[in-house]
Design a protein around this motif. Structure first.
Motif, PDB file in Angstrom:
ATOM      1  N   LEU A 137      52.366 -69.896  48.385  1.00 38.92           N
ATOM      2  CA  LEU A 137      53.271 -70.556  47.444  1.00 38.92           C
ATOM      3  C   LEU A 137      52.753 -71.940  47.033  1.00 38.92           C
ATOM      4  O   LEU A 137      52.828 -72.316  45.858  1.00 38.92           O
ATOM      5  CB  LEU A 137      54.666 -70.688  48.056  1.00 38.92           C
ATOM      6  CG  LEU A 137      55.429 -69.379  48.276  1.00 38.92           C
ATOM      7  CD1 LEU A 137      56.712 -69.636  49.059  1.00 38.92           C
ATOM      8  CD2 LEU A 137      55.755 -68.706  46.950  1.00 38.92           C
ATOM      9  N   GLN A 138      52.209 -72.690  47.991  1.00 39.10           N
ATOM     10  CA  GLN A 138      51.784 -74.053  47.690  1.00 39.10           C
ATOM     11  C   GLN A 138      50.365 -74.110  47.119  1.00 39.10           C
ATOM     12  O   GLN A 138      50.123 -74.785  46.123  1.00 39.10           O
ATOM     13  CB  GLN A 138      51.890 -74.916  48.947  1.00 39.10           C
ATOM     14  CG  GLN A 138      53.323 -75.106  49.420  1.00 39.10           C
ATOM     15  CD  GLN A 138      53.457 -76.131  50.532  1.00 39.10           C
ATOM     16  OE1 GLN A 138      52.801 -77.156  50.518  1.00 39.10           O
ATOM     17  NE2 GLN A 138      54.312 -75.854  51.503  1.00 39.10           N
ATOM     18  N   TYR A 188      53.429 -74.688  44.194  1.00 37.12           N
ATOM     19  CA  TYR A 188      54.760 -75.200  44.468  1.00 37.12           C
ATOM     20  C   TYR A 188      54.674 -76.421  45.393  1.00 37.12           C
ATOM     21  O   TYR A 188      53.763 -76.540  46.208  1.00 37.12           O
ATOM     22  CB  TYR A 188      55.618 -74.143  45.149  1.00 37.12           C
ATOM     23  CG  TYR A 188      56.016 -72.978  44.269  1.00 37.12           C
ATOM     24  CD1 TYR A 188      55.576 -72.868  42.953  1.00 37.12           C
ATOM     25  CD2 TYR A 188      56.836 -71.971  44.746  1.00 37.12           C
ATOM     26  CE1 TYR A 188      55.939 -71.800  42.162  1.00 37.12           C
ATOM     27  CE2 TYR A 188      57.210 -70.894  43.963  1.00 37.12           C
ATOM     28  CZ  TYR A 188      56.746 -70.816  42.662  1.00 37.12           C
ATOM     29  OH  TYR A 188      57.106 -69.759  41.872  1.00 37.12           O
ATOM     30  N   THR A 237      53.769 -69.590  52.942  1.00 41.84           N
ATOM     31  CA  THR A 237      53.821 -70.992  52.524  1.00 41.84           C
ATOM     32  C   THR A 237      52.500 -71.414  51.887  1.00 41.84           C
ATOM     33  O   THR A 237      52.482 -72.118  50.863  1.00 41.84           O
ATOM     34  CB  THR A 237      54.135 -71.899  53.728  1.00 41.84           C
ATOM     35  OG1 THR A 237      55.422 -71.538  54.256  1.00 41.84           O
ATOM     36  CG2 THR A 237      54.186 -73.364  53.311  1.00 41.84           C
ATOM     37  N   GLN A 254      59.955 -76.977  46.934  1.00 48.07           N
ATOM     38  CA  GLN A 254      60.083 -75.756  46.131  1.00 48.07           C
ATOM     39  C   GLN A 254      59.733 -74.517  46.946  1.00 48.07           C
ATOM     40  O   GLN A 254      60.417 -73.492  46.862  1.00 48.07           O
ATOM     41  CB  GLN A 254      59.176 -75.851  44.904  1.00 48.07           C
ATOM     42  CG  GLN A 254      59.641 -76.851  43.858  1.00 48.07           C
ATOM     43  CD  GLN A 254      58.609 -77.078  42.758  1.00 48.07           C
ATOM     44  OE1 GLN A 254      57.391 -76.942  42.989  1.00 48.07           O
ATOM     45  NE2 GLN A 254      59.075 -77.399  41.566  1.00 48.07           N
ATOM     46  N   ALA A 255      58.669 -74.616  47.747  1.00 52.84           N
ATOM     47  CA  ALA A 255      58.282 -73.491  48.594  1.00 52.84           C
ATOM     48  C   ALA A 255      59.382 -73.189  49.607  1.00 52.84           C
ATOM     49  O   ALA A 255      59.706 -72.022  49.872  1.00 52.84           O
ATOM     50  CB  ALA A 255      56.969 -73.792  49.313  1.00 52.84           C
TER      51      ALA A 255
END
Length: 464
Positions: free
Chosen positions: A293-294, A299, A290, A303-304
């Motif tokens: 991704l962020q 994201y 996470t 979205q993540a």
């Protein structure tokens, strides 16, 4: 001894039981996506945010052994319904909180209610469902657990984006209350009644000692402050004294809170260790990916979460297929599942280590492998742990198992998360490589345990 009446209404009963598992996992993960809202709307500072996120896990893990034992003493149906009603009230209080203190206290109450509710799920599956149907039930356990974890991020992010009825972050907590309001009376009607032995009582000293030791160990995993680690040192003498007391109580023929005789059962021991290794990997992997991704790929929380969704779907699918595969090919299937997870993690290492931005397509392929392997592993190692547990030990066994895996999850996030941040100064890609390699190592531990059991099973069959 607890006497439980078996039920033929397995399908509706499982729906009620798995709703509890789903909600417990959902509320464990959903607060991650709402942390910015808590900071903005409630002016929650860093410590308050840590307690809002971690207070639930803290109370959940601390109370799980006592909750499981109460199921043995009160009856699993009664304990389950009481926990679900408590969860409904606590969720409502979370949604009505007006300041960080109120929300922290409500979250801890929610965790305690979950600690009473969740151990009864595996206990009831163990004592009320015939052996030939237990694999399917454990498959649904894996579905509920996996989907609850993923939904916490996906559905939680969606609810925040929709801002239903203008409730903002409050909707993620109020979401659970009507579900519990419907499930609690259905549980009383559908779950099998058990008749506990009236001559047994809760081991109150053991409950206080075990809860205090767990609380002191979990405190530094919940609040990341340097001096808090000193608190964990106090857990050692409390744990030693409590274990001696529990052993003496068992030797006298009484019923201690911590039933150490469970650890003499090889299948329970193996499932306990494998479950701990799995949850340490799973919780830390969800956390670190996470962050990648962020923070690295930019994201949003929703979205993540959507990136994890296909993994969750495949997790659920293989959880249901796993019992059929095991019936045909044996426990080798679980070893294959652990190897598939490790392969998926190594593919993530390979992709992230490449120059430039990690490719989403490769990440998705890797996550599908991880999700598929997860479904073959998690329900089966839980079933392995509970397979030879006596009916009167089902609550205690489930409570200790759930406590172990929850503690392992918190420890995995703390330890592997610390390794991630230690390397993050050199780049999030390198940090992800480091954490994913550690997670792959944990899955190889699971592979080794299951492969050894599979080999022993084949050798025993060959000698018959």
């Amino acid at each position: 001894m607890v006497r439980t009446t078996r039920t033929k209404r397995t399908g509706p009963m499982l729906v009620v039981l798995m709703s509890a598992m789903f909600l417990a996992q959902f509320d464990f993960f959903v607060v991650n996506v709402a942390a910015p809202s808590f900071a903005r709307d409630l002016q929650a500072g860093p410590t308050a945010l840590e307690l809002i996120v971690g207070g639930y896990a803290f109370a959940y893990a601390t109370g799980m052994i006592t909750g499981g034992r109460l199921g043995d003493l009160w009856g699993h149906r009664r304990a389950f319904v009481a926990g679900m009603v408590g969860f409904a009230v606590a969720s409502l209080l979370c949604g009505l909180a007006q300041n960080p203190t109120e929300l922290v206290l409500a979250r801890m109450l929610q965790g305690l209610a979950g600690a009473l509710m969740v151990p009864q799920v595996l206990a009831i599956v163990t004592v009320a469902i015939p052996q030939e149907h237990r694999g399917r039930a454990l498959g649904w356990y894996g579905v509920a657990s996996g989907l609850g974890s993923i939904a916490g991020q996906v559905l939680g992010g969606l609810l925040l984006d929709l801002d239903l009825f203008g409730l903002g972050w409050r909707i993620i907590f109020l979401f659970a209350t009507p579900i519990c309001a419907v499930a609690a009376p259905l549980a009383w009607r559908l779950l099998p009644a058990s008749v506990p032995d009236r001559h047994t009582r809760l081991d109150l000293r053991g409950a206080i000692g075990v809860s205090a030791a767990l609380a002191l160990i979990l405190a530094p995993l919940t609040i990341s402050r340097p001096l808090v680690w000193l608190v964990a040192v106090a857990a050692v003498p409390i744990a030693v004294v409590t274990l001696r007391y529990e052993r003496r109580l068992g030797a006298l023929g009484r019923q201690p809170l911590l039933d150490l005789s469970l650890l003499r059962v090889r299948s329970y021991r193996s499932g306990l260790v494998a479950g701990a290794a799995f949850m340490a990997y799973f919780a830390s992997f969800m956390f670190t990916l996470t962050l990648l991704l962020q923070d690295r790929l930019g994201y949003s929380a929703l979205q993540a979460g959507l990136v994890f969704a296909p993994m969750g779907v495949l997790f659920g699918t293989t959880s249901l297929l796993g019992f059929r595969l095991i019936r045909r090919y044996g426990s080798r299937v679980v070893a294959v599942g652990a190897a598939v997870v490790a392969l998926g993690l190594l593919l993530i290492v390979w992709e992230v280590a490449q120059p430039g931005r990690p490719g989403l397509a490769w990440l998705m392929v890797s996550l599908l492998l991880v999700g598929g392997g997860n479904g073959l592993v998690l329900p089966q190692i839980l079933g392995l742990a509970m397979a030879e547990v006596r009916a009167d030990q089902a609550g205690a066994g489930s409570g200790l198992l759930n406590t172990t895996v929850q503690f392992a999850g918190s420890a995995g996030v703390a330890a592997i998360g610390a390794a991630f941040f230690a390397v993050a100064d050199s780049g999030y890609d390198r940090a992800m490589v480091c954490s994913a390699l550690l997670d792959a190592g944990l899955m190889l531990v699971v592979f080794g345990i299951v492969a050894r059991l599979a080999f022993r099973g084949r050798r025993a069959t060959a000698t018959v």
